[in-house]
Design an enzyme around this catalytic site. Structure first.
Site, PDB file in Angstrom:
ATOM      1  N   CYS A 243       0.705  -1.072   0.141  1.00  0.00           N
ATOM      2  CA  CYS A 243       0.032   0.202   0.093  1.00  0.00           C
ATOM      3  C   CYS A 243       0.953   1.540  -0.040  1.00  0.00           C
ATOM      4  CB  CYS A 243      -0.877  -0.201   0.894  1.00  0.00           C
ATOM      5  SG  CYS A 243      -2.278  -1.200   0.935  1.00  0.00           S
ATOM      6  N   CYS A 454      14.387   9.096  -6.762  1.00  0.00           N
ATOM      7  CA  CYS A 454      12.875   9.183  -6.382  1.00  0.00           C
ATOM      8  C   CYS A 454      12.300   9.485  -4.852  1.00  0.00           C
ATOM      9  CB  CYS A 454      13.451   7.881  -6.440  1.00  0.00           C
ATOM     10  SG  CYS A 454      14.401   6.676  -5.514  1.00  0.00           S
TER      11      CYS A 454
END
Lengths: 510, 130
Positions: A243, A454
């Site tokens: 998730c 990132c």
């Protein structure tokens, strides 16, 4: 970023600290309260022997009033309620699935509710893990769930376990319950729970959710398959998304977790589950529920088959090749020489060192926050889909940067040549390239630098590696101009999370 | 019918035999396209440009279309990235559940199942989040 002590900044900081103090006070109060309460709200950190859940003879006046709306259902009735109150359910995972499952089981009056979780409440849990509260950030999740459920229905016996379910403790805990709910978030624990439920002969109500989708099955019940019958081999770790990586709409685990409670109630009360040998597929984007028929129990299954080879729990982390949590794993695929830390990057920025900042996060995440330097966004997926296209974009980015740099250098040269210093320097050097020096505002790109970033510093490593390999390949195949200068690729260790932790405390973490 | 859509097997036949139009039509009918629906979910759709539902006409062929052929066709025609996350050897990778008309493919013969017109084949990547 330099820490500046303006009045506004200090006031802001003070406000934050006051808020933090308030939160800690709440937490302390909560803990003090719980230590006054009976055993109930003290989390167990190991498997312990529970007293047998005595049979419920009849319902009290309070029971009848509280459960009246389900007592008048002919399918359920007093008989169902009595069975429910004599049943114990173990929920493994006090997260997005565990919260709604726990709240409905507690409300319906399950006899005993065990909740297992090793983790503490985080702010990013609250959008879907609805039994936790803002002032419980940092508190044990299993304790938080139990405390919320206790307020809803104190007739239920609660057993919070603050521990990681493992091959050592799983059977001891599971054996003491009648029904088990898989509300976990990782592959290794799912296999562990499956095997433990097969060995202990307990039905396993399994739910999962990600993005806009949810799945539900009841394993090891009434001749239906177990998880291993369906998936004898674990998925390759790189195909598994959690998730925190893939995202999830809070309502989706809400729906699946509620359905897990429903199936547990149906099993406990004797109605029986609708999902033996069936799987529910919920697609929130399409608004569809689809129920599909699964294979029966496999006689060849290595745990629930006729001649099982697994007769005790094994090492599931090893079996799955992935950790028994959904915490992000720190990847290390890139050599240290191609990595810089956030402090080094901060220094690069303050020296105004020209570089191409390559942000490889998905486009949607660029809207959340960005580093304080213009960047080229090429999402990680593009490197997987079409590496040569992505490489072309990067090379173009470097060219654009060089041109911009040249333009600004020209401007600088023009302004500098007025006092003649630069001309002289240039003459001495004997070429048109300036050597980098401390005083220079702009440094020409002899070795163009690409700094890859990132969210957490995993994808960025992979991208640097892919780019290095692709360019090497192109060069060896003569597809690349031999005059193309070497490009120095580095990635930022720890990505934006590290930036927020070590450089800019105001930078958002997601 | 658009002849471009026929398989190379059909086209080769057409070239070598040079039959009359009537004969040709008969031949082509024999190898007619097979319309089926292929769906991806649970994240498997991310391998094919984030498109979940694909109504496809499988090119006509002499032999019956089996799931094993379909897997290769999907890999060549629908999968846009990381095919190793879809296929492993000649079957789907572990963790992908295949449904044939809403039933587990194991109940239907797995790789040997012969595709029928309008079949719906679903590839579900199992979810693990919670």
């Amino acid at each position: 970023m330099e820490e500046s002590f303006s009045i506004e900044k200090l006031q802001e900081k003070l406000k934050e600290k006051i808020k933090e103090v308030e939160r800690l006070k709440h937490l302390l109060k909560d803990l003090k309260e719980s230590s006054c309460e009976p055993d109930l709200l003290r989390p167990k950190t190991e498997c312990c022997r529970l007293q047998n859940l005595g049979p419920v003879a009849n319902l009290t006046k309070g029971d009848i009033e509280r459960y009246s709306r389900q007592l008048i259902l002919p399918e359920f009735g007093v008989k169902g309620q009595v069975k429910l109150q004599s049943t114990s359910v173990l929920i493994v995972g006090a997260g997005g699935l565990g919260c709604p499952a726990a709240v409905y089981l507690a409300a319906a009056g399950i006899g005993r509710l065990g909740v297992v979780d090793y983790d503490e409440v985080e702010l990013s849990n609250l959008h879907r893990q609805i039994l936790h509260t803002s002032d419980r950030v940092g508190l044990s999740k299993s304790l938080s769930i139990v405390r919320s459920c206790y307020r809803l229905n104190s007739n239920v016996e609660y057993v919070p376990y603050h521990l990681q379910l493992s091959s050592e403790n799983a059977l001891g805990i599971i054996k003491q319950y009648d029904i088990v709910l898989d509300a976990t978030d990782n592959v290794a624990t799912r296999y562990l729970l499956n095997d433990a439920c097969v060995l202990a002969q307990k039905p396993l109500v399994s739910g999962s959710a990600l993005r806009f989708e949810g799945q539900l099955t009841v394993y090891n019940n009434n001749g239906g398959p177990c998880y291993r019958c369906l998936f004898p081999q674990p998925p390759p770790p790189e195909s598994v998304t959690n998730c925190s990586e893939g995202g999830v709409i809070g309502v989706v685990p809400g729906i699946i977790g509620s359905m897990q409670a429903l199936e547990a109630i149906k099993i406990a009360s004797g109605i029986g589950s609708s999902y033996n040998q069936r799987m529910l597929l919920f697609d929130a984007l399409d608004g569809t529920f689809r129920s599909v028929k699964l294979r029966p129990r496999s006689p060849a299954c290595i745990v629930c088959g006729n001649d099982p080879s697994i007769t005790q729990l094994v090492d599931y982390v090893q079996f799955c090749g992935s950790a028994a949590s959904d915490k992000d794993q720190e990847l290390s695929v890139l050599d240290q020489q191609f990595r810089i830390n956030v402090k080094e990057y901060q220094a690069m920025l303050s020296r105004r060192e020209p570089h191409l900042l390559l942000d490889v996060r998905p486009e949607v995440e660029m809207d959340i926050c960005q580093l304080p330097h213009s960047s080229l966004n090429i999402p990680f997926a593009t490197f997987n889909r079409d590496i040569s296209k992505a490489t072309r974009q990067v090379l173009q980015g470097i060219k654009d940067l060089a041109r911009e740099n040249q333009d600004s250098q020209h401007q600088q040269e023009n302004s500098k040549s007025i006092d003649g210093t630069f001309m002289q320097l240039s003459h001495e050097e004997g070429n048109h390239r300036k050597k980098p020096s401390e005083n220079d505002k702009f440094i020409p790109i002899d070795t163009p630098a690409v700094v890859c970033v990132c969210r957490r510093g995993n994808d960025s490593q992979v991208v640097v590696k892919k780019l290095q390999e692709e360019l090497k390949m192109q060069l060896s195949q003569g597809e690349l101009d031999r005059n193309q200068p070497d490009i120095k690729f580095v990635d930022i260790k720890g990505g934006l999370h590290a930036w927020a932790r070590h450089v800019d405390s105001q930078f958002p973490i997601y | 019918m658009d002849s471009n859509k026929f398989t190379s097997a059909g086209a080769a036949h057409q070239n070598t035999t040079r039959q009359s139009n009537v004969d040709l039509k008969l031949k082509l009918n024999k190898f007619k396209m097979l319309p089926v629906t292929v769906e991806f979910s649970g994240g498997a759709e991310l391998l094919c440009g984030n498109v979940k539902k694909h109504d496809v006409d499988l090119p006509g062929q002499q032999n019956k279309w089996q799931i094993r052929n379909l897997l290769v066709w999907i890999k060549d025609n629908l999968i846009q990235e990381r095919p190793e996350l879809f296929l492993l050897g000649d079957t789907v990778r572990p963790g992908i559940l295949v449904l044939i008309n809403d039933a587990d493919w194991e109940l239907m013969g797995e790789l040997d199942y012969e595709l029928q017109e309008k079949d719906r084949i679903v590839f579900i990547s199992t979810l693990h989040g919670g």
